[in-house]
Write an enzyme that holds these catalytic residues in place. Structure first.
Site, short mmCIF file in Angstrom:
data_model
loop_
_atom_site.label_atom_id
_atom_site.label_comp_id
_atom_site.label_asym_id
_atom_site.label_seq_id
_atom_site.Cartn_x
_atom_site.Cartn_y
_atom_site.Cartn_z
N CYS A 1 0.58 -1.33 -0.05
CA CYS A 1 -0.21 -0.31 -0.27
C CYS A 1 1.05 1.43 0.18
O CYS A 1 1.45 1.80 -1.05
CB CYS A 1 -0.84 0.12 0.76
SG CYS A 1 -2.45 1.30 0.89
N HIS B 1 -3.44 -5.73 1.20
CA HIS B 1 -3.22 -6.02 2.83
C HIS B 1 -3.77 -7.21 2.81
O HIS B 1 -4.67 -8.10 1.99
CB HIS B 1 -4.45 -5.13 3.70
CG HIS B 1 -3.53 -3.16 3.72
ND1 HIS B 1 -2.32 -3.15 3.99
CD2 HIS B 1 -4.70 -2.49 2.88
CE1 HIS B 1 -2.02 -1.80 3.78
NE2 HIS B 1 -3.66 -1.46 2.98
#
Length: 514
Positions: free
Chosen positions: A335, A447
């Site tokens: 991310c 994630h």
């Protein structure tokens, strides 16, 4: 039937409220009740995406899992994600409302949110038998009492008995209990049904005189003394958990993995499964002198990517990561970490920072542009790239979730890492992440990739092979999900054996287990 309620408040932050709520959820669930957690307002950088794309605090996800139910944003209607020293992104019912300063939020918004909070609570109360409510900080924060929407105002709204919790491991537990009760109003003091002493080390029998003194002093029962538990893990959402664990620095393990402890680190629970691997030592590093010579470097998610990139450069960590990468050490970015690995980051609308453009580490040939729209979705993906970590895993399926603002473009010679096949329950097909030309550097927006047991083990074994070690053939533990369920059961057993659960049922107007 409208659900019964019970609320756990604390004498301070980090006294163990979230874990105790998870324990009570598990206890009531195992006793035959339909139970759900609730926290009206949560401040955390560790968040999660529900199946319908809503963002909520990780603690309420853990509590929902302990209760045997799917997480829903009604369990955490307001989430604050700090973006600076005195500002946060405000997320309401899973969707971002915008950024607010602390003054704007407390003076202008909190009381307006009461209708939203009450609606979420009432929806839960119509579906479940018991709602276990978590407070935040302390109810005795005098400066916030007129605008607070997470402690006694919610207890009154829910007509909930309050269990006041203190952390004895920090010291001063008795004084904090007496002081808290002294500082709140008589009405709220009456609502406190009993006290819990948490994180006790040693012989409880030696503490009995203090319990008797405290009960006489406050005229309320001490419902139990919960031990400082060890041997199982309950996921936490605050980076204080990182400070406590420090990645088991004395663990005897063959693979050394470093996670960069960014100032605005988010979703560090991504790496809990790595820490549980027997051949892995996981370290969170914030200073250059801690770095040493790891076998794998991970740059995690960040709520303020550009400012964290500036931190890396000013601290010398950026140069160290680049040197290690050039020496052949693999680097993974997730991310915000993926964005940091790129060549350029642009924020023309000041979505995350007042800095409009900054050069990244340049380890991936990518360009990221931030935008106000936020992507929040659960995904299913397959490995499509090659390179160091992915070689031999082509076509492997994994699940995870996305929480990011902005888009990242891959430039010449950079290949995607994954293909997204399902997003928020709908079939799609588009690429995610990037792998460098030499295959040593990889980034992804997904994630939770290490929650996928086969993929996690594949990555670790690739690192082992690079060190001249054979793939790990030792004891294979439970899956991440099964281990969590086992840990919830252990937590419930530890807390149930420490507390007067019958009295807690009485406070709620229930006779006990079904």
């Amino acid at each position: 039937m409208v659900a019964k309620t019970i609320m756990v408040q604390g004498t301070a932050s980090h006294v163990g409220k979230s874990v105790l709520v998870a324990a009570l959820c598990r206890i009531f669930y195992r006793d035959g009740y339909k139970v759900a957690p609730f926290k009206s307002q949560n401040m955390a950088l560790n968040s999660y995406v529900t199946s319908d794309g809503g963002e909520m605090g990780r603690a309420q996800v853990v509590q929902a899992e302990a209760a045997g139910i799917d997480p829903h944003v009604d369990m955490n209607p307001i989430l604050l994600k700090p973006t600076g020293q005195a500002s946060s992104q405000v997320i309401v019912l899973g969707k971002p409302l915008g950024n607010m300063s602390a003054a704007e939020y407390h003076a202008g918004y909190t009381l307006q949110a009461l209708g939203t909070i009450e609606g979420a609570l009432e929806r839960l109360r119509s579906k479940y038998d018991i709602i276990v409510i978590e407070g935040a900080g302390s109810p005795a924060e005098i400066n916030l009492q007129s605008t607070e929407i997470v402690n006694m105002r919610i207890a009154r709204m829910a007509q909930a008995p309050v269990l006041l919790t203190a952390d004895i491991d920090k010291g001063g537990a008795l004084a904090s209990i007496v002081g808290t009760l002294e500082l709140i109003s008589p009405e709220d003091r009456e609502r406190v049904a009993g006290v819990i002493i948490n994180k006790f080390r040693g012989d409880v029998s030696l503490f009995q005189p203090a319990i008797e003194f405290l009960e006489q002093k406050i005229n309320k029962p001490v419902l139990g003394v919960v031990p400082y538990f060890q041997g199982f893990r309950i996921q936490e959402e605050d980076s204080v958990a990182i400070e406590r664990s420090a990645g088991q620095p004395d663990k005897d393990a063959e693979i050394d993995i470093v996670v960069i402890h960014l100032p605005h680190i988010s979703n560090f629970t991504d790496f809990d499964p790595l820490e549980d691997e027997p051949d892995v030592k996981l370290r969170y590093v914030r200073r250059l002198e801690e770095f040493d010579n790891p076998d794998l470097i991970i740059i995690p998610g960040s709520k303020n990517t550009i400012e964290d990139l500036v931190f890396l450069k000013n601290s010398g960590l950026a140069d160290r990561i680049i040197r290690q990468a050039k020496a052949g050490i693999p680097v993974l970015g997730i991310c915000g970490g993926f964005q940091i690995l790129g060549r350029e980051l642009h924020d023309p609308l000041h979505t995350e920072s007042n800095i409009p453009t900054v050069f990244g580490l340049g380890l991936l040939d990518t360009v990221t542009t931030f935008a106000p729209e936020k992507t929040t979705s659960q995904v299913e993906a397959e490995v499509s790239g090659s390179g160091f970590l992915l070689h031999g895993a082509g076509g492997q399926r994994l699940t995870g979730y996305e929480i990011h603002m902005g888009r990242t473009e891959l430039t010449a010679g950079t290949r995607p890492a994954f293909n997204i096949l399902v997003r928020s329950g709908e079939k799609v097909f588009f690429s995610d992440g990037a792998v460098s030309k030499d295959g040593q550097i990889m980034g992804t927006y997904i994630h939770g990739i290490f929650d996928n047991d086969d993929f996690r083990r594949h990555c670790i074994d690739k690192v082992r092979l690079a060190k001249g070690l054979e793939p790990f053939t030792g004891y294979k533990g439970l899956s991440v999900w099964d281990q969590r369920q086992k840990d919830y059961d252990q937590l419930a057993q530890t807390v149930k054996s420490s507390l007067d659960i019958e009295k807690i049922y009485t406070f709620m107007g229930l006779k006990g287990p079904r």
